[in-house]
Design a protein around this motif. Structure first.
Motif, short mmCIF file in Angstrom:
data_model
loop_
_atom_site.label_atom_id
_atom_site.label_comp_id
_atom_site.label_asym_id
_atom_site.label_seq_id
_atom_site.Cartn_x
_atom_site.Cartn_y
_atom_site.Cartn_z
N ALA A 6 -30.42 -139.11 20.57
CA ALA A 6 -30.75 -138.35 19.36
C ALA A 6 -29.66 -136.87 19.08
O ALA A 6 -29.61 -136.11 18.67
CB ALA A 6 -32.35 -138.21 19.21
N THR A 7 -30.17 -135.85 21.22
CA THR A 7 -28.50 -135.33 20.70
C THR A 7 -27.35 -135.43 20.23
O THR A 7 -26.90 -134.87 20.02
CB THR A 7 -28.82 -134.53 21.87
N PHE A 8 -26.61 -136.08 20.32
CA PHE A 8 -25.67 -136.35 20.06
C PHE A 8 -25.79 -137.11 18.68
O PHE A 8 -24.28 -135.97 17.43
CB PHE A 8 -25.00 -137.76 20.65
N TYR A 9 -26.34 -137.38 17.99
CA TYR A 9 -26.94 -137.73 16.41
C TYR A 9 -26.77 -135.82 15.92
O TYR A 9 -26.72 -135.89 14.56
CB TYR A 9 -28.08 -138.71 15.46
N ALA A 10 -27.51 -135.27 17.02
CA ALA A 10 -27.87 -133.22 16.40
C ALA A 10 -26.79 -132.72 15.43
O ALA A 10 -26.40 -131.98 15.55
CB ALA A 10 -28.64 -133.21 17.14
N HIS A 11 -24.84 -133.26 16.26
CA HIS A 11 -24.36 -132.68 16.09
C HIS A 11 -23.26 -133.38 16.01
O HIS A 11 -22.52 -132.51 14.86
CB HIS A 11 -23.51 -132.46 18.39
N PHE A 12 -23.25 -134.90 15.48
CA PHE A 12 -22.33 -135.11 15.04
C PHE A 12 -22.91 -136.89 14.26
O PHE A 12 -24.04 -137.10 14.79
CB PHE A 12 -21.40 -136.10 15.79
N LYS A 13 -22.59 -137.17 13.28
CA LYS A 13 -22.47 -138.27 12.11
C LYS A 13 -22.76 -139.77 12.94
O LYS A 13 -23.71 -140.28 13.19
CB LYS A 13 -22.23 -138.11 11.03
N ASN A 14 -21.37 -140.44 13.85
CA ASN A 14 -21.42 -140.62 13.84
C ASN A 14 -19.79 -140.37 15.08
O ASN A 14 -19.38 -139.49 15.30
CB ASN A 14 -21.14 -142.15 13.62
#
Length: 202
Positions: free
Chosen positions: A46-54
């Motif tokens: 979730a934290t990854f997706y808060a920064h980058f779409k994919n």
């Protein structure tokens, strides 16, 4: 409070990028998953997706950071005076570029050995065309009465840059950034630029 949050966001952003580059170095880009990148950065998905779409979005953002390195150092005001090229300044600029590339060697190898090599070349050529248009427009380069197209010159210069760069970051060499800059300037500056009608300040 806002300042603290900003710092935390920046730090997480940086950790994701560093984790990604480490994993690319170990395993290559293609088989990496978002979960593996998140695990390496010690965050959740979730934290990854808060920064980058994919994963592609992460790659693209690093690609743009890379481009910004070139944009900032290819500022014509630094290296050109009238129709004269300030070689000492060009050497400084090139050394700076090579040094930054060396520090992010793996990522650059990933780009240079993928189809994005062309994308990077095209963007750098576009920067040169836009930023140096006022210089190129003053040059009317003729060879046996045939006018040499400006895009030919830009293609030629970027090809030399990329070929020597690829050699440097993949070969087993002890040559440092400044030595490479001097060598490339010697190759391009002494003969080719003067033929092109660009005066050189040694």
């Amino acid at each position: 409070m806002m300042k603290k949050v900003d710092l935390r966001v920046k730090r997480t952003h940086k950790m994701i990028i560093e984790a990604f580059i480490r994993l690319v170095e170990e395993r290559g880009y293609d088989d990496l998953t978002v979960q593996e990148i998140a695990d390496e950065a010690m965050i959740n998905r979730a934290t990854f997706y808060a920064h980058f779409k994919n994963k592609q979005d992460l790659y693209d953002s690093i690609f743009h950071l890379t481009m910004n390195v070139f944009v900032s150092v290819l500022d014509p005001d630094q290296i050109v005076k009238g129709n004269r090229l300030k070689l000492k300044q060009v050497e400084f600029v090139l050394t700076n570029i090579y040094q930054q590339i060396k520090e992010n060697k793996v990522f650059f190898i990933t780009i240079l050995e993928s189809s994005d090599d062309q994308r990077l070349r095209k963007q750098i050529q576009a920067i040169l065309e836009v930023q140096y248009a006022h210089i190129f427009s003053r040059l009317k380069i003729t060879e046996n009465d045939l006018e040499v197209p400006i895009d030919f010159i830009i293609e030629y210069i970027t090809s030399i840059f990329f070929a020597t760069l690829h050699w440097w970051i993949t070969a087993d060499t002890t040559m440092d950034a400044n030595s490479l800059a001097k060598l490339v300037i010697k190759l391009v500056g002494n003969g080719h630029l003067t033929v092109l009608g660009i005066e050189v300040d040694h």
